[in-house]
Enzyme design. Structure first.
Site, PDB file in Angstrom:
ATOM      1  N   SER A  50       0.832  -1.205   0.000  1.00  0.00           N
ATOM      2  CA  SER A  50       0.000   0.000   0.000  1.00  0.00           C
ATOM      3  C   SER A  50       0.869   1.258   0.000  1.00  0.00           C
ATOM      4  O   SER A  50       0.441   2.319  -0.445  1.00  0.00           O
ATOM      5  CB  SER A  50      -0.922   0.014   1.224  1.00  0.00           C
ATOM      6  OG  SER A  50      -0.149   0.025   2.409  1.00  0.00           O
ATOM      7  N   HIS A  51       2.115   1.155   0.494  1.00  0.00           N
ATOM      8  CA  HIS A  51       3.004   2.317   0.515  1.00  0.00           C
ATOM      9  C   HIS A  51       4.236   2.099  -0.356  1.00  0.00           C
ATOM     10  O   HIS A  51       5.265   2.727  -0.175  1.00  0.00           O
ATOM     11  CB  HIS A  51       3.379   2.679   1.958  1.00  0.00           C
ATOM     12  CG  HIS A  51       2.217   3.283   2.673  1.00  0.00           C
ATOM     13  ND1 HIS A  51       1.160   2.519   3.120  1.00  0.00           N
ATOM     14  CD2 HIS A  51       1.905   4.557   2.953  1.00  0.00           C
ATOM     15  CE1 HIS A  51       0.250   3.306   3.660  1.00  0.00           C
ATOM     16  NE2 HIS A  51       0.674   4.555   3.575  1.00  0.00           N
ATOM     17  N   ASP A 191      -8.375   1.116   2.663  1.00  0.00           N
ATOM     18  CA  ASP A 191      -9.125  -0.124   2.915  1.00  0.00           C
ATOM     19  C   ASP A 191     -10.625   0.125   2.777  1.00  0.00           C
ATOM     20  O   ASP A 191     -11.359  -0.695   2.231  1.00  0.00           O
ATOM     21  CB  ASP A 191      -8.852  -0.647   4.333  1.00  0.00           C
ATOM     22  CG  ASP A 191      -7.506  -1.333   4.416  1.00  0.00           C
ATOM     23  OD1 ASP A 191      -6.957  -1.672   3.356  1.00  0.00           O
ATOM     24  OD2 ASP A 191      -6.995  -1.504   5.540  1.00  0.00           O
TER      25      ASP A 191
END
Ligand code: NDP
Length: 347
Positions: A50-51, A191
């Site tokens: 996600s990063h 999310d």
């Protein structure tokens, strides 16, 4: 590991070249591109997708913000021996952190504690890399920052706080550092967006609708407000982060950062507070240096002996795999990044 239909495997150098090449091709200065690509690639390598490189396409929106400075040249100032200051000069905050780190570490080692106050940085990366970099040099590290005011306080009805992440690292001779890093919201905004995309309801306790009523509809919560984790405890922790990484270092709160965005959908632009502590200085002064280290290791052992895991251990395991076999990157993401290169030709 070998390439498959959904993933391709890149070496560390290939991954860095991809991220660095993307950023410089879009006009970002070399020092900024190197610093940002390094942090994104470390997340990708350690399984923090996600990063990781997923953030690259969004950097174009950030670079398009009217205030963003592609040639930012952050300078390090020693306001007092314990307070190091770096103005990120409206570039990505990663270069400011990289430049401030050596003086932060040197002064914290000598004084016992020092802070690095970064102002005016566009920031959307994970926090663990900077605290891990502090811990591998034998110090404890703590980092925090506001974001945008998407989160309602516990008992409240609308956005006032950021998702306000906090990361901490403790050095462990002979082991990788103890590191945790998480947002203070009950769930990540990304999310909740995923639930919306998949047409699923979110768990209760994650957010409120526009009227301030509890909701499990992801679209209503994204339009309303998220909630902090842990009720009033997470709310207070997020408030502390907001204060310390905002007014304390003369920078924006999450609300001010959201206003500064002017609907550009850039990464939040705000301050970042990084602290470093010398974990042996007090023990050494009191003649108990070895005892302090032993007590810390005893604590970690007690956690693990119960079958619980230390935060950071999942990342380290993935890192080992990536170092041995290469770093898997989703084929669709790889293709998207290539297609967004300025010289990409259709067909
Ligand atoms: P999570 O809720 O997923 O928590 C992650 C942390 O908890 C990691 O340190 C992880 O260790 C540890 N952990 C997870 N499960 C366990 C377990 N069962 N036992 C022990 N430890 C565990 O994180 P978030 O979704 O809140 O945040 C993810 C990332 O998003 C962070 O890196 C954060 O910095 C980033 N973020 C950045 C923002 C910004 O402003 N730049 C804003 C918000 C978030 P491990 O890694 O080993 O699994």
């Amino acid at each position: 590991m070998t390439d498959n239909r959904d993933e391709i495997i890149l070496s560390w150098e290939e991954l860095l070249d991809l991220a660095h090449g993307f950023l410089t091709a879009h006009g970002l200065s070399e020092p900024q591109a190197r610093a940002l690509a390094g942090v994104l690639c470390r997340s990708e390598r350690d399984g923090g997708r996600s990063h990781g490189l997923q953030r690259l396409p969004g950097t174009l929106e950030t670079m398009a913000h009217p205030t963003f400075n592609k040639h930012a040249d952050p300078t390090v100032e020693e306001l007092t021996p314990a307070i190091i200051h770096v103005d990120a000069d409206y570039g990505f905050s990663t270069l400011a952190a990289e430049r401030g780190l050596p003086l932060l570490v040197a002064n914290a080692r000598r004084l016992g504690i020092a802070i690095l106050a970064i102002n005016n940085g566009f920031h959307s990366t994970a926090l663990w890399p900077i605290v891990e970099d502090i811990a591998v040099q034998g110090l404890a590290g703590l980092s925090m920052n506001p974001t945008h005011d998407w989160v309602a306080p516990a008992g409240g009805t609308g956005g006032a706080l950021g998702t306000n992440p906090i990361a901490f690292a403790w050095p462990r001779p002979g082991h990788p550092p103890y590191v945790f890093d998480f947002a203070t919201s009950a769930a990540a905004r990304a999310d909740i967006a995923l639930y919306r995309q998949e047409g699923r309801q979110i768990p209760s306790g994650w957010g409120l609708d526009r009227e301030g009523q509890p909701s499990t509809d992801p679209a209503a919560v994204l339009a309303g407000a998220m909630l902090p984790f842990g009720g009033h405890k997470g709310s207070a922790l997020a408030t502390m982060i907001e204060l310390l990484a905002g007014p304390f270092i003369a920078d924006r709160t999450s609300r001010q950062s959201a206003q500064f965005d002017q609907q550009a959908k850039a990464a939040p632009c705000h301050g970042e507070l990084i602290l470093a502590f010398n974990p042996t200085l007090i023990g050494a002064a009191l003649g108990k240096e070895g005892e302090s280290q032993d007590a810390a290791e005893d604590l970690f052992a007690r956690i693990e002996q119960q079958g619980a895991r230390l935060p950071g251990s999942r990342r380290y395991a993935i890192r080992e795999q990536s170092n041995a076999r290469g770093i898997p990157i989703r084929r669709a993401l790889h293709e998207k990044i290539i297609s967004m290169m300025p010289d990409a030709r259709p067909g």
